[in-house]
Motif scaffolding. Structure first.
Motif, PDB file in Angstrom:
ATOM      1  N   PHE A 284       0.804  -1.158  -0.097  1.00  0.00           N
ATOM      2  CA  PHE A 284       0.065  -0.251  -0.003  1.00  0.00           C
ATOM      3  C   PHE A 284       0.696   1.278   0.048  1.00  0.00           C
ATOM      4  N   ARG A 285       1.876   1.227   0.840  1.00  0.00           N
ATOM      5  CA  ARG A 285       2.787   2.411   1.004  1.00  0.00           C
ATOM      6  C   ARG A 285       3.496   3.072  -0.314  1.00  0.00           C
ATOM      7  N   SER A 286       4.036   1.685  -1.091  1.00  0.00           N
ATOM      8  CA  SER A 286       4.755   1.778  -2.289  1.00  0.00           C
ATOM      9  C   SER A 286       3.652   2.446  -3.522  1.00  0.00           C
ATOM     10  N   ARG A 287       2.428   2.342  -3.319  1.00  0.00           N
ATOM     11  CA  ARG A 287       1.455   2.639  -4.375  1.00  0.00           C
ATOM     12  C   ARG A 287       0.806   4.086  -3.993  1.00  0.00           C
ATOM     13  N   LEU A 288       0.829   4.118  -2.735  1.00  0.00           N
ATOM     14  CA  LEU A 288       0.203   5.318  -2.336  1.00  0.00           C
ATOM     15  C   LEU A 288       0.360   6.515  -3.121  1.00  0.00           C
TER      16      LEU A 288
ATOM     17  N   GLU B  43      -1.382   6.971   5.151  1.00  0.00           N
ATOM     18  CA  GLU B  43      -0.346   6.196   5.143  1.00  0.00           C
ATOM     19  C   GLU B  43      -0.487   4.667   6.155  1.00  0.00           C
ATOM     20  N   THR B  44      -1.353   4.731   7.137  1.00  0.00           N
ATOM     21  CA  THR B  44      -1.662   4.000   7.796  1.00  0.00           C
ATOM     22  C   THR B  44      -2.795   2.677   7.486  1.00  0.00           C
ATOM     23  N   ILE B  45      -3.325   3.272   6.388  1.00  0.00           N
ATOM     24  CA  ILE B  45      -4.375   2.141   5.930  1.00  0.00           C
ATOM     25  C   ILE B  45      -3.833   0.959   5.666  1.00  0.00           C
TER      26      ILE B  45
ATOM     27  N   GLN C  16      -3.500  -4.796   7.355  1.00  0.00           N
ATOM     28  CA  GLN C  16      -2.510  -5.988   7.580  1.00  0.00           C
ATOM     29  C   GLN C  16      -2.346  -6.580   8.883  1.00  0.00           C
ATOM     30  N   MET C  17      -2.860  -5.736   9.969  1.00  0.00           N
ATOM     31  CA  MET C  17      -3.031  -6.410  11.354  1.00  0.00           C
ATOM     32  C   MET C  17      -4.118  -7.182  11.545  1.00  0.00           C
TER      33      MET C  17
ATOM     34  N   LEU D  33     -12.151   2.086  -3.759  1.00  0.00           N
ATOM     35  CA  LEU D  33     -11.652   0.872  -2.937  1.00  0.00           C
ATOM     36  C   LEU D  33     -10.893   1.286  -1.546  1.00  0.00           C
ATOM     37  N   ILE D  34     -10.058   2.234  -1.816  1.00  0.00           N
ATOM     38  CA  ILE D  34      -9.286   2.683  -0.701  1.00  0.00           C
ATOM     39  C   ILE D  34     -10.343   3.261   0.323  1.00  0.00           C
ATOM     40  N   THR D  35     -11.284   4.176  -0.339  1.00  0.00           N
ATOM     41  CA  THR D  35     -12.154   4.918   0.783  1.00  0.00           C
ATOM     42  C   THR D  35     -12.912   4.063   1.428  1.00  0.00           C
ATOM     43  N   ARG D  36     -13.576   2.941   0.668  1.00  0.00           N
ATOM     44  CA  ARG D  36     -14.455   1.929   1.459  1.00  0.00           C
ATOM     45  C   ARG D  36     -13.403   1.324   2.277  1.00  0.00           C
ATOM     46  N   CYS D  37     -12.358   0.812   2.105  1.00  0.00           N
ATOM     47  CA  CYS D  37     -11.444   0.147   2.989  1.00  0.00           C
ATOM     48  C   CYS D  37     -11.239   0.883   4.450  1.00  0.00           C
ATOM     49  N   SER D  38     -10.985   1.919   4.087  1.00  0.00           N
ATOM     50  CA  SER D  38     -10.788   2.866   5.637  1.00  0.00           C
ATOM     51  C   SER D  38     -12.172   2.785   6.388  1.00  0.00           C
ATOM     52  N   ALA D  39     -13.267   3.102   5.698  1.00  0.00           N
ATOM     53  CA  ALA D  39     -14.490   3.266   6.261  1.00  0.00           C
ATOM     54  C   ALA D  39     -14.724   1.818   7.108  1.00  0.00           C
TER      55      ALA D  39
END
Length: 656
Positions: A437-441, A460-462, A467-468, A643-649
């Protein structure tokens, strides 16, 4: 050699006339040059013998013309070199060299040099771009009767000349007719016209597909058993063609449409299929497969099994008399196959070869595909998947009434299907989510900062947060990879497609389905197996639909989920899982359970996308044929941002 003859051909960069003295004529036009990139100062040497064969003379002239177009200066050399081994040794040792050999070399002439050329980063094919196959199984036995082209270096000028030369030969009807015509048509058959994907239409021994094999496979599949029993086929295949427009050369397989011309009808007086689709997998020829030997060797054996799964499923009674006949779904029928799996470790497994001949969802019959599915097409696809899921749901009529077919189905497919499944991807992938994720952010960061739903989120924490919990999410989304992992979910177990991206979905519009959306045809069952229906649902929404089908707040995808649930509920009643819609909601599969499983599956998809899939991220501003096979999150910026936005929510909801 002191006897080597050097001929220099200086083809003017502004030449507009055809090159004379060769057959057929070669055009050096501005349009042909504009389609290639120029390699400055990469001197190319073309090595040939002194054959008078017109096809080889034309190939030589084409190679020189292409090299001249690619390289600004100096002009290419043409060297006449005697002996197959001498030419191939020069290719292996000379940068930017390419050799065109005659049609009378033998397999023993090219076997050892092929290994040497490959070891030096070059490649060797026949005149039309198909890899040489060194096997005594071929009907042509030991002859390289389709010609030989060899080039040095990967990505250099010679490699480009090699690819473009083979493409030109496939576009030359006289070359195709002279070299391959006897395989493709009988006397009186339609002549070869237009570019032909004859590098793809090969059997597993490297020979052109033979008309008799295609004829036998199709007739066995469509002609009744009593006609076959008395050995009197009702029709014969006069010819076939392989239009380039119907071919693809993918990362893990190649395929082409075979257009068929028949004499006669089938035993019922019906016209036989006008086309079929041929899918070919020679794993050792695929660079993506070879890369896995070092990057992910466990995936080699996985991929081998996936081709066996697809064939076993398509030939199963569960598919043929179940999904197709009972449930009324359009699944591509398997017409024939040649499977040669190799067991053992990855080095052995990569020698596996597979070929299947499939029913073709062709445009002549009204079938089409969308680059990404619009809302109407997405709903039609979801209805089809809902029908499939309900048909094989735990407790359905299929399991009650067709126990033997059910047992065979269990043996045929993956214990837990799904391309995203962690065990199939590799459990180590769970530890690469944050790094990926960090490499593509940076590709998305500016756009993400403009999305209101992400205000206050530390972007940057998503990946780290996902992963946790990646292992727990992966097991919950794919609970059947081992017996007893999540016994409480067994009641929701069904058969899933496993890769419901838009490239595996064909659509047919017509007056009969104007009010209920397009008819849907499904292909590619390599990752089919048992699982939770919600994994197919989440995979489809995240990979197959246009950005306007979803929204950052989840409201639009909720509409699609509601529609899927309605279709599933009706089908669960139809197939005997429940007696009423209310029973589905109250006891069998409540809507809230679907939502929970969908959200888990969507997070699991983010795990795979962040850790692995985004290595191939390539945004497209408009649809292209080349990107048809890629998932939305790998080609559509709005889809990736969603996809990133829904992942965060969803992460925030779980963390609370």
């Amino acid at each position: 050699s002191k006897d080597t003859v050097v001929s220099r051909y200086a083809i003017s960069s502004d030449a507009t006339q055809s090159v004379s003295g060769i057959w057929p004529e070669v055009q050096s036009s501005e349009s042909s040059r504009s389609s290639t990139s120029t390699c400055n100062n990469a001197h190319v040497t073309v090595l040939t013998g002194d054959s008078k064969d017109p096809v080889l003379k034309n190939a030589t002239a084409c190679a020189l013309s292409i090299a001249s177009d690619l390289v600004s200066s100096p002009p290419p050399d043409h060297k006449l070199v005697g002996g197959t081994a001498a030419k191939l040794q020069l290719v292996a040792s000379t940068p930017n060299s390419i050799a065109v050999l005659h049609f009378k070399t033998e397999l023993w002439d090219t076997c050892a040099p092929s290994a040497l050329i490959h070891a030096q980063g070059g490649k060797i094919t026949d005149l039309f771009g198909s890899s040489l196959v060194h096997t005594p199984r071929r009907s042509t036995r030991m002859g390289n009767v389709f010609g030989v082209v060899a080039s040095s270096g990967v990505g250099g000028a010679a490699a480009q000349v090699h690819d473009l030369l083979c493409a030109k030969m496939r576009c030359d009807p006289k070359a195709v007719e002279q070299v391959l015509g006897k395989y493709m048509r009988s006397k009186g058959g339609v002549g070869i016209d237009g570019a032909q994907a004859v590098d793809v239409s090969r059997d597993l021994d490297g020979e052109p597909l033979d008309r008799s094999w295609i004829e036998q496979q199709v007739l066995n599949a469509v002609v009744s058993a009593d006609v076959a029993a008395i050995n009197k086929p009702a029709a014969s295949l006069r010819s076939y063609s392989v239009p380039e427009s119907g071919a693809w050369r993918g990362l893990m397989s190649t395929g082409c449409r075979l257009e068929l011309e028949w004499d006669g009808l089938d035993d019922a007086g019906r016209a036989l299929p006008s086309s079929a689709f041929y899918k070919r997998v020679v794993m050792s020829n695929l660079s993506h497969a070879r890369d896995k030997l070092t990057s992910a060797p466990h995936k080699i054996s996985r991929d081998v099994k996936s081709y066996q799964v697809e064939t076993a499923f398509l030939t199963s009674k569960a598919c043929q008399s179940g999904l197709i006949e009972d449930a009324g779904l359009r699944i591509c029928r398997l017409l024939g196959s040649d499977l040669r799996p190799r067991t053992g470790g990855p080095q052995e497994a990569i020698q596996s070869r597979f070929a299947v001949l499939l029913e073709d969802f062709c445009d002549k019959d009204g079938w089409t595909q969308q680059w990404l599915l619009d809302k109407g097409a997405a709903k039609a696809a979801l209805k089809t998947f809902a029908t499939m899921h309900a048909y094989f749901w735990t407790g359905s009529n299929f399991w009650k009434q067709r126990k033997e077919d059910g047992t065979l189905l269990e043996e045929a497919v993956w214990r837990n299907g799904g391309y995203m499944q962690p065990q199939l991807q590799g459990w180590d992938q769970l530890n690469l989510v944050d790094e990926g994720f960090r490499s593509r952010l940076p590709s998305f960061e500016d756009e993400l900062k403009r999305i209101p739903e992400l205000d206050g989120v530390e972007l940057e924490t998503i990946g780290q947060r996902l992963q946790m919990m990646a292992k727990e999410i992966g097991i919950s989304a794919h609970p059947f990879y081992e017996e007893g992992v999540r016994p409480e979910l067994e009641k929701y177990r069904t058969l899933i497609h496993g890769d419901p991206k838009q490239a595996n979905i064909f659509l047919r519009y017509g007056d009969d389905n104007a009010n209920c959306g397009p008819e849907v045809g499904l292909i590619d069952f390599q990752w089919s197996g048992f699982g939770l229906a919600a994994t197919d649902l989440a995979h489809h929404i995240s990979a197959a639909v246009t950005p306007d089908c979803v929204s950052y707040d989840g409201s639009k995808e909720a509409e699609l989920i509601d529609y899927y649930y309605s279709c599933l509920s009706n089908a669960l009643v139809d197939f005997g899982v429940a007696s009423s819609i209310s029973e589905v909601e109250e006891n069998v599969f409540p809507r809230r359970v679907l939502q929970e499983q969908y959200e888990t599956a969507l997070l699991d998809i983010c795990r795979m996308v962040f850790a692995y899939a985004w290595r191939r991220w390539k945004p497209e501003t408009e649809p292209t044929a080349a990107s048809l096979n890629r998932n939305s999150y790998n080609k559509s910026l709005p889809s990736a941002l969603w996809l990133i936005t829904r992942c965060s929510a969803l992460l925030e909801a779980r963390e609370k």
